[in-house]
Motif scaffolding. Structure first.
Motif, mmCIF file in Angstrom:
data_model
loop_
_atom_site.group_PDB
_atom_site.id
_atom_site.type_symbol
_atom_site.label_atom_id
_atom_site.label_comp_id
_atom_site.label_asym_id
_atom_site.label_seq_id
_atom_site.Cartn_x
_atom_site.Cartn_y
_atom_site.Cartn_z
ATOM 1 N N UNK A 3 0.872 -1.037 0.085
ATOM 2 C CA UNK A 3 -0.084 0.011 0.190
ATOM 3 C C UNK A 3 0.927 1.212 -0.183
ATOM 4 N N UNK A 4 0.340 2.433 -0.376
ATOM 5 C CA UNK A 4 0.968 3.632 -0.485
ATOM 6 C C UNK A 4 1.526 3.779 1.100
ATOM 7 N N UNK A 58 -2.512 6.043 5.486
ATOM 8 C CA UNK A 58 -2.228 5.680 6.770
ATOM 9 C C UNK A 58 -3.595 4.705 7.290
ATOM 10 N N UNK A 59 -4.762 5.307 6.869
ATOM 11 C CA UNK A 59 -5.971 4.497 7.143
ATOM 12 C C UNK A 59 -5.983 2.914 6.693
ATOM 13 N N UNK A 81 -2.931 -3.655 9.904
ATOM 14 C CA UNK A 81 -2.247 -3.816 11.124
ATOM 15 C C UNK A 81 -3.255 -4.448 12.378
ATOM 16 N N UNK A 82 -4.372 -3.817 12.134
ATOM 17 C CA UNK A 82 -5.378 -4.351 13.363
ATOM 18 C C UNK A 82 -6.050 -5.727 13.106
#
Length: 149
Positions: free
Chosen positions: A118-119, A123-124, A130-131
């Motif tokens: 991902x870029x 951030x989202x 990660x979650x």
């Protein structure tokens, strides 16, 4: 909402999402290109596309995985290349549902691992991955090269 594998009946809905996804990554809108690309992937069975829909069967988002192999492990893997949720449908769990559906599909099909990129600015997306237990690779660099036909 619910998730399911997209079929040839879903080309138009997925193409609209795919065109929006490409725009998210600074590409010009090109719905005919998006439609051809999605139609070819489905017709040639070159990818797995999972669609998230609301109760009215309106498409909220999609993910697209490409089958590949890990030579080191000598096992099949998926590259989760595309994940996109319509802006007005974000933060309601559609992205998470797509990731979980992709993971279930991979497990049912004997896939040992899923990879994605991902870029750095997404951030989202990074927080979502990660979650859900995705781990950022700290061992390998990723490279690419444009090929002129």
């Amino acid at each position: 909402f619910q998730t399911r594998i997209a079929s040839s009946k879903d080309i138009e809905a997925v193409a609209l999402l795919f065109d929006a996804y490409r725009q998210f990554y600074q590409q010009d809108s090109d719905l005919p290109l998006a439609t051809r690309f999605i139609r070819d992937r489905i017709a040639k069975e070159e990818s797995v596309i999972i669609l998230a829909e609301n109760a009215d069967h309106t498409a909220l988002g999609f993910c697209q995985m490409y089958p590949s192999f890990c030579s080191v492990e000598a096992l099949p893997i998926y590259t989760l290349y595309d994940l996109f949720v319509q802006p007005d449908a974000r933060r309601i769990g559609a992205g998470k549902a797509l990731l979980l559906a992709a993971e279930r599909h991979a497990a049912r099909n004997g896939v040992t691992r899923m990879d994605l990129t991902t870029a750095r600015t997404n951030i989202a997306g990074q927080a979502l991955y990660q979650s859900q237990g995705w781990v950022q690779d700290a061992l390998f660099f990723s490279y690419s090269k444009q090929i002129q036909a």
